[in-house]
Design a protein around this motif. Structure first.
Motif, mmCIF file in Angstrom:
data_model
loop_
_atom_site.group_PDB
_atom_site.id
_atom_site.type_symbol
_atom_site.label_atom_id
_atom_site.label_comp_id
_atom_site.label_asym_id
_atom_site.label_seq_id
_atom_site.Cartn_x
_atom_site.Cartn_y
_atom_site.Cartn_z
ATOM 1 N N VAL A 75 2.654 0.266 -0.947
ATOM 2 C CA VAL A 75 3.407 -0.168 -2.129
ATOM 3 C C VAL A 75 2.891 0.481 -3.404
ATOM 4 O O VAL A 75 3.671 0.840 -4.287
ATOM 5 C CB VAL A 75 3.367 -1.709 -2.256
ATOM 6 C CG1 VAL A 75 3.947 -2.168 -3.577
ATOM 7 C CG2 VAL A 75 4.076 -2.370 -1.106
ATOM 8 N N GLU A 76 1.589 0.673 -3.518
ATOM 9 C CA GLU A 76 0.994 1.196 -4.741
ATOM 10 C C GLU A 76 1.529 2.568 -5.133
ATOM 11 O O GLU A 76 1.447 2.969 -6.288
ATOM 12 C CB GLU A 76 -0.533 1.247 -4.626
ATOM 13 C CG GLU A 76 -1.199 -0.105 -4.811
ATOM 14 C CD GLU A 76 -1.128 -0.982 -3.561
ATOM 15 O OE1 GLU A 76 -0.600 -0.543 -2.515
ATOM 16 O OE2 GLU A 76 -1.592 -2.123 -3.640
ATOM 17 N N LYS A 77 2.082 3.323 -4.192
ATOM 18 C CA LYS A 77 2.647 4.633 -4.524
ATOM 19 C C LYS A 77 3.780 4.503 -5.544
ATOM 20 O O LYS A 77 4.005 5.393 -6.355
ATOM 21 C CB LYS A 77 3.169 5.339 -3.280
ATOM 22 C CG LYS A 77 3.814 6.654 -3.658
ATOM 23 C CD LYS A 77 4.233 7.465 -2.507
ATOM 24 C CE LYS A 77 4.850 8.727 -3.064
ATOM 25 N NZ LYS A 77 4.911 9.790 -2.164
ATOM 26 N N PHE A 78 4.491 3.397 -5.498
ATOM 27 C CA PHE A 78 5.663 3.210 -6.350
ATOM 28 C C PHE A 78 5.344 2.480 -7.641
ATOM 29 O O PHE A 78 6.236 2.221 -8.431
ATOM 30 C CB PHE A 78 6.753 2.490 -5.556
ATOM 31 C CG PHE A 78 7.092 3.212 -4.295
ATOM 32 C CD1 PHE A 78 7.869 4.357 -4.327
ATOM 33 C CD2 PHE A 78 6.599 2.774 -3.074
ATOM 34 C CE1 PHE A 78 8.166 5.052 -3.162
ATOM 35 C CE2 PHE A 78 6.894 3.460 -1.905
ATOM 36 C CZ PHE A 78 7.673 4.598 -1.950
ATOM 37 N N ASN A 82 -2.494 6.269 -12.553
ATOM 38 C CA ASN A 82 -3.008 7.632 -12.526
ATOM 39 C C ASN A 82 -3.087 8.073 -11.065
ATOM 40 O O ASN A 82 -3.875 7.559 -10.290
ATOM 41 C CB ASN A 82 -4.390 7.686 -13.178
ATOM 42 C CG ASN A 82 -4.942 9.088 -13.196
ATOM 43 O OD1 ASN A 82 -4.297 10.034 -12.744
ATOM 44 N ND2 ASN A 82 -6.149 9.216 -13.718
ATOM 45 N N ARG A 83 -2.267 9.037 -10.667
ATOM 46 C CA ARG A 83 -2.172 9.445 -9.267
ATOM 47 C C ARG A 83 -3.030 10.656 -8.902
ATOM 48 O O ARG A 83 -2.949 11.155 -7.792
ATOM 49 C CB ARG A 83 -0.718 9.762 -8.933
ATOM 50 C CG ARG A 83 0.180 8.570 -9.090
ATOM 51 C CD ARG A 83 1.569 8.915 -8.615
ATOM 52 N NE ARG A 83 2.539 7.928 -9.008
ATOM 53 C CZ ARG A 83 2.647 6.730 -8.487
ATOM 54 N NH1 ARG A 83 1.833 6.337 -7.569
ATOM 55 N NH2 ARG A 83 3.571 5.897 -8.905
ATOM 56 N N THR A 84 -3.863 11.140 -9.779
ATOM 57 C CA THR A 84 -4.653 12.334 -9.509
ATOM 58 C C THR A 84 -5.600 12.090 -8.334
ATOM 59 O O THR A 84 -6.434 11.191 -8.369
ATOM 60 C CB THR A 84 -5.472 12.737 -10.748
ATOM 61 O OG1 THR A 84 -4.585 12.853 -11.857
ATOM 62 C CG2 THR A 84 -6.187 14.049 -10.515
ATOM 63 N N GLY A 85 -5.426 12.898 -7.279
ATOM 64 C CA GLY A 85 -6.314 12.814 -6.128
ATOM 65 C C GLY A 85 -6.122 11.606 -5.233
ATOM 66 O O GLY A 85 -6.932 11.356 -4.353
ATOM 67 N N ARG A 86 -5.093 10.843 -5.420
ATOM 68 C CA ARG A 86 -4.861 9.637 -4.613
ATOM 69 C C ARG A 86 -4.071 9.971 -3.358
ATOM 70 O O ARG A 86 -3.215 10.842 -3.356
ATOM 71 C CB ARG A 86 -4.078 8.595 -5.412
ATOM 72 C CG ARG A 86 -4.746 8.021 -6.631
ATOM 73 C CD ARG A 86 -5.861 7.034 -6.332
ATOM 74 N NE ARG A 86 -5.529 6.058 -5.344
ATOM 75 C CZ ARG A 86 -5.241 4.784 -5.578
ATOM 76 N NH1 ARG A 86 -5.269 4.333 -6.802
ATOM 77 N NH2 ARG A 86 -4.951 3.967 -4.601
#
Length: 182
Positions: A75-78, A82-86
């Motif tokens: 769920v956290e993708k949406f 800060n998405r760097t390197g996740r």
């Protein structure tokens, strides 16, 4: 990888079209779901959807067969962050299940299903494993069509699947389903 999915989709569509003489009451549908997925990890909350083709074969009028593709991702993708390197875990699931539908008092019904799943476990960035397992489903629904006519049905259900080799990936999903009968 996209070409693999496109080829599988067209193969299923072609099979659906060629076999229409042996198929009774074909239908297509989709679901939106919330749930949990896991591989060699703790469960993470997930969201996703399913597309399926459902049909009754000419030799059986009580059980239908359903071929489906399900995609479920953390769920956290949406959520904004800060998405760097996740990396966000996900599962891709192909399934073939048999379903039995039981009408309570038309238009209310329940359906139960069981069958085989072919699951792609991507719960870690370094894991890309295809596994075979089993899946189970149950649904309570409302049929908007008149008896033996075209139309829609809507239902709420659960889906569970588990694999038995390598990462023993599994999922538990609660879904909202719509289905159109031809």
């Amino acid at each position: 990888m996209k070409t693999k999915f496109i080829l599988i989709f067209f193969f299923l569509l072609l099979l659906f079209k060629i076999s229409s003489a042996q198929i009774e009451s074909p239908s297509i549908g989709g679901t939106l779901h919330l749930g949990s997925i896991s591989g060699n990890s703790t469960s993470v909350s997930s969201i996703g959807g399913t597309f399926f083709l459902d049909f009754y074969p000419w030799f059986e009028h009580d059980a239908s067969f359903r071929a489906s593709f399900t995609y479920s991702q953390m769920v956290e993708k949406f959520l904004p962050e800060n998405r760097t390197g996740r990396y966000y875990p996900f599962l891709k699931i192909f399934s073939l299940k048999g379903f039995i539908r039981q009408d309570f008092s038309f238009p209310f019904y329940i359906e139960e299903g069981a069958g085989f799943i072919y699951l792609n476990d991507r719960t870690f960035s370094d894991v890309n494993v295809w596994e075979i397992g089993i899946g189970f489903s149950a649904l309570a629904g409302y049929d908007f069509r008149k008896i033996n006519t075209n139309g829609f049905s809507l239902g709420l259900g659960i889906d569970y699947g588990i694999t038995f080799t390598q990462t023993t990936a599994n999922y538990f999903l609660v879904f909202l389903q719509t289905q159109y009968y031809f």
